[in-house]
Design an enzyme around this catalytic site. Structure first.
Site, PDB file in Angstrom:
ATOM      1  N   TYR A   1      42.524  38.977  42.288  1.00 51.68           N
ATOM      2  CA  TYR A   1      42.326  40.079  43.241  1.00 51.68           C
ATOM      3  C   TYR A   1      41.202  39.757  44.229  1.00 51.68           C
ATOM      4  O   TYR A   1      41.355  39.946  45.438  1.00 51.68           O
ATOM      5  CB  TYR A   1      42.017  41.351  42.462  1.00 51.68           C
TER       6      TYR A   1
ATOM      7  N   SER B   1      38.967  44.817  50.517  1.00 55.87           N
ATOM      8  CA  SER B   1      38.193  45.456  49.440  1.00 55.87           C
ATOM      9  C   SER B   1      36.804  44.833  49.399  1.00 55.87           C
ATOM     10  O   SER B   1      36.643  43.640  49.728  1.00 55.87           O
ATOM     11  CB  SER B   1      38.878  45.225  48.091  1.00 55.87           C
TER      12      SER B   1
END
Ligand SMILES: NC(=O)c1ccc[n+]([C@@H]2O[C@H](COP(=O)([O-])OP(=O)(O)OC[C@H]3O[C@@H](n4cnc5c(N)ncnc54)[C@H](O)[C@@H]3O)[C@@H](O)[C@H]2O)c1
Length: 257
Positions: free
Chosen positions: A146, A134
């Site tokens: 994350y 990501s």
């Protein structure tokens, strides 16, 4: 069972995994999808592995990969698309059970599946792996676990590429920007995410479409990228390029006459 082998897509029942599995099947590849909540992809030639497949469980991954290869043939391509989004919090409110969940699925799970599949690819001297990281792993944001997990995915991609480079296995990553999946749209509809804030920092002033991430993954799996290993390819509508322009007054609306 197929002689040419199969492509395994984790997290294949929804979102980027589903778009990728659908595209690869349209390109004539033999695609098996696995998911913790398995659902078939209608109007596609993809094969659903019907048992729930949890990428964070070592025994489930090791046993599942062996069963899938016994049923459908050797895995020659792997797409690690299973993942969960980060919970957005101020640092004081980061819960360590949520931290563990995100790291276990997004980083540990990616490593577990890549290792279980890649070791066998290396023995057969043939294979390609694409991990879905990501842009969050390349920048900062209030999604503490994350961002760390996705940075880890980018790192292990390099390490695995070096590990298996002499054994005929390529390992690469894609880093999507904000991608218009059903899950992201639900976040926008609920008010948890603001579409304008997601779009306006990007050079192209828009979200990424799942098919655009799928196209990049398909390229990295194909012989067209035969000289490419260990890279992280952002597919982000220019999020990385555009996001720093706020410091200079923002991006131009249009250039020229
Ligand atoms: N959509 C975005 O904006 C975006 C941006 C950057 C990166 N990503 C990454 O792309 C990947 C796919 O995300 P998406 O947007 O398609 O999300 P999604 O929620 O639509 O799909 C994720 C899929 O993974 C499955 N899954 C979740 N936990 C699992 C587990 N433990 N084992 C097996 N399967 C599991 C889910 O059931 C789901 O089908 C994720 O790694 C995500 O972090 C998404």
């Amino acid at each position: 069972m197929t002689a040419e082998g199969i492509i395994l897509v984790t997290g294949g029942s929804r979102g980027i995994g589903a778009a990728t599995a659908t595209l690869l099947a349209e390109q004539g590849r033999n695609v098996v999808i696995v998911d913790i909540s398995p659902e078939p992809l209608v109007n596609t030639q993809t094969i659903l592995w019907p048992a729930p497949f949890d990428v964070a469980s070592e025994s489930a991954v090791v046993g599942g990969i062996a069963d899938i290869e016994a049923a459908h043939g050797p895995i020659t391509g792997l797409v690690n698309a299973a993942g969960v989004f980060g919970k957005m919090h101020r640092i004081e409110r980061v819960r360590m059970d949520q931290w563990d969940r995100e790291v276990n699925i997004d980083l540990r799970g990616t490593f577990l599946v890549a290792r279980s599949v890649g070791v066998k690819m290396a023995e057969r001297r043939h294979g390609a792996i694409v991990n879905v990281a990501s842009v969050a792993g390349m920048t900062s944001g209030p999604i503490h676990a994350y961002t760390a997990a996705k940075a880890g995915v980018i790192q292990i991609t390099q390490t695995l590429a070096a590990e298996w480079g002499r054994s005929g296995v390529r390992v690469n990553a894609v880093s999507p920007g904000f991608t218009r999946t059903v899950a992201l749209e639900a976040g926008i509809d609920s008010g948890a995410l603001n579409k304008k804030w997601l779009e306006s920092p990007t050079a192209m002033n828009r979200l990424v479409e799942p098919i655009e991430v799928a196209q990049a993954i398909a390229w990295l799996l194909s012989p067209l990228s035969s000289g490419v290993t260990g890279i992280n390819l952002p597919v982000d509508a220019g999020y990385i390029a555009g996001t720093t322009w706020a410091a200079y007054g923002g991006l131009p609306e249009t250039s020229g006459a």
